[in-house]
Design a protein around this motif. Sequence first.
Motif, PDB file in Angstrom:
ATOM      1  N   ASN A 155       3.474  10.760  -5.980  1.00 25.37           N
ATOM      2  CA  ASN A 155       3.522   9.492  -5.241  1.00 25.37           C
ATOM      3  C   ASN A 155       3.357   9.648  -3.734  1.00 25.37           C
ATOM      4  O   ASN A 155       3.354   8.643  -3.014  1.00 25.37           O
ATOM      5  CB  ASN A 155       4.813   8.709  -5.552  1.00 25.37           C
ATOM      6  N   ASP A 156       3.216  10.889  -3.238  1.00 17.50           N
ATOM      7  CA  ASP A 156       2.868  11.071  -1.829  1.00 17.50           C
ATOM      8  C   ASP A 156       1.429  10.609  -1.607  1.00 17.50           C
ATOM      9  O   ASP A 156       0.590  10.726  -2.507  1.00 17.50           O
ATOM     10  CB  ASP A 156       2.972  12.545  -1.425  1.00 17.50           C
ATOM     11  N   PRO A 157       1.106  10.092  -0.427  1.00 14.16           N
ATOM     12  CA  PRO A 157      -0.283   9.727  -0.143  1.00 14.16           C
ATOM     13  C   PRO A 157      -1.196  10.950  -0.281  1.00 14.16           C
ATOM     14  O   PRO A 157      -0.886  12.028   0.230  1.00 14.16           O
ATOM     15  CB  PRO A 157      -0.232   9.240   1.310  1.00 14.16           C
ATOM     16  N   GLY A 158      -2.292  10.773  -0.989  1.00 13.14           N
ATOM     17  CA  GLY A 158      -3.222  11.878  -1.186  1.00 13.14           C
ATOM     18  C   GLY A 158      -4.145  12.038   0.006  1.00 13.14           C
ATOM     19  O   GLY A 158      -5.134  11.320   0.130  1.00 13.14           O
ATOM     20  N   LEU A 159      -3.839  12.979   0.860  1.00 13.25           N
ATOM     21  CA  LEU A 159      -4.631  13.190   2.075  1.00 13.25           C
ATOM     22  C   LEU A 159      -5.527  14.416   1.993  1.00 13.25           C
ATOM     23  O   LEU A 159      -6.432  14.573   2.806  1.00 13.25           O
ATOM     24  CB  LEU A 159      -3.695  13.331   3.281  1.00 13.25           C
ATOM     25  N   GLY A 171      -8.549   8.543  -2.810  1.00 11.18           N
ATOM     26  CA  GLY A 171      -7.630   7.775  -1.982  1.00 11.18           C
ATOM     27  C   GLY A 171      -6.356   7.383  -2.698  1.00 11.18           C
ATOM     28  O   GLY A 171      -5.643   6.485  -2.248  1.00 11.18           O
ATOM     29  N   GLN A 172      -6.053   8.056  -3.806  1.00  5.02           N
ATOM     30  CA  GLN A 172      -4.862   7.731  -4.595  1.00  5.02           C
ATOM     31  C   GLN A 172      -3.686   8.616  -4.193  1.00  5.02           C
ATOM     32  O   GLN A 172      -3.854   9.636  -3.510  1.00  5.02           O
ATOM     33  CB  GLN A 172      -5.163   7.918  -6.086  1.00  5.02           C
ATOM     34  N   THR A 173      -2.503   8.225  -4.632  1.00  5.27           N
ATOM     35  CA  THR A 173      -1.334   9.077  -4.440  1.00  5.27           C
ATOM     36  C   THR A 173      -1.379  10.208  -5.454  1.00  5.27           C
ATOM     37  O   THR A 173      -2.049  10.115  -6.492  1.00  5.27           O
ATOM     38  CB  THR A 173      -0.030   8.284  -4.614  1.00  5.27           C
ATOM     39  N   TYR A 174      -0.666  11.291  -5.167  1.00  4.79           N
ATOM     40  CA  TYR A 174      -0.619  12.411  -6.102  1.00  4.79           C
ATOM     41  C   TYR A 174       0.124  11.994  -7.364  1.00  4.79           C
ATOM     42  O   TYR A 174       1.121  11.265  -7.312  1.00  4.79           O
ATOM     43  CB  TYR A 174       0.056  13.616  -5.461  1.00  4.79           C
ATOM     44  N   ARG A 187      -9.316  15.294   2.859  1.00  2.00           N
ATOM     45  CA  ARG A 187     -10.162  14.387   2.076  1.00  2.00           C
ATOM     46  C   ARG A 187     -11.399  13.964   2.854  1.00  2.00           C
ATOM     47  O   ARG A 187     -12.512  13.935   2.313  1.00  2.00           O
ATOM     48  CB  ARG A 187      -9.351  13.148   1.675  1.00  2.00           C
ATOM     49  N   GLU A 213      -6.867  13.769  -7.132  1.00  4.65           N
ATOM     50  CA  GLU A 213      -6.706  12.324  -6.990  1.00  4.65           C
ATOM     51  C   GLU A 213      -6.787  11.877  -5.539  1.00  4.65           C
ATOM     52  O   GLU A 213      -7.113  10.730  -5.241  1.00  4.65           O
ATOM     53  CB  GLU A 213      -5.393  11.860  -7.629  1.00  4.65           C
ATOM     54  N   ALA A 214      -6.508  12.812  -4.619  1.00  4.63           N
ATOM     55  CA  ALA A 214      -6.606  12.484  -3.190  1.00  4.63           C
ATOM     56  C   ALA A 214      -8.024  12.095  -2.807  1.00  4.63           C
ATOM     57  O   ALA A 214      -8.230  11.290  -1.885  1.00  4.63           O
ATOM     58  CB  ALA A 214      -6.148  13.672  -2.344  1.00  4.63           C
TER      59      ALA A 214
END
Length: 256
Positions: A73-77, A117-120, A137, A113-114
């Motif tokens: 749920n962390d931002p996928g960067l 632009g998705q969360t992990y 990314r 998934e990053a």
Amino acid sequence: MSAKHDLLPVGGPSTAPANVRHVVFNPQARACLGCGVRRSSLFGVLDVAALEHIHGHIADLQVQPGQRLFSANDPGLAAFTLREGVVRMERMSERGERRIVRLAGRSDLIGLEALLGQTYSADAVACTPVKVCRLPRMMIDELAKDHAEMRRDLMKRWQAALDEAEEWLTELSAGSARWRMLRLLLKISEFSEPDGRVWLPSRQQMGAMLGMTVETASRLISALKREGVVLAADAGHARLAMPQLMAALRALSDEP
């Protein structure tokens, strides 16, 4: 960096005379060219000229056992290429139980998934000392726009991750407890170190991978040690006798 990486040819006879050499000035390109897993990693499809256009910073990270590369749920960067070590992907079930859904090792790309632009979707936890490259990314997006071969490689890696997840579901979540343990050991053998040792999960981790109790995992490993399938090495590692392991699997396969 050795001197042989300072001057490297770009392209073939159709793009430049044979005696034309390309001077690599970009520090990031130098680092990628000297990487031991570049040929099997995401950037393995890029030539020297393409590497010269890397503008983002690829961080070289070292992670100790038990530490996380990223959390669910962390931002996928960024995505991550594993250069050394083993990482486990963990998820929390609706009942609050942690389940290990797959492992990743040398040259694998995780955190895909990053790129959308998705969360992990899972926690990435180091099982052993791990070395990774953090690939932002935006940098991957920029390179993929201009290099069709990199886009194809990304699709292959997506498919490989899907195949791996399906294999865990079919091979490690069904069958007898002994069958699942043997299949887990066979999977772990894919991540063996140069000296032949393999990372051996704790009994609790085995339970989280195979959906069994710690007591059952402990009993099975003790039996396999007596049978000569699992050989002692050191704390957290073992050696696997592959002929005995394959024989044990065949014996179960032949049962009615």
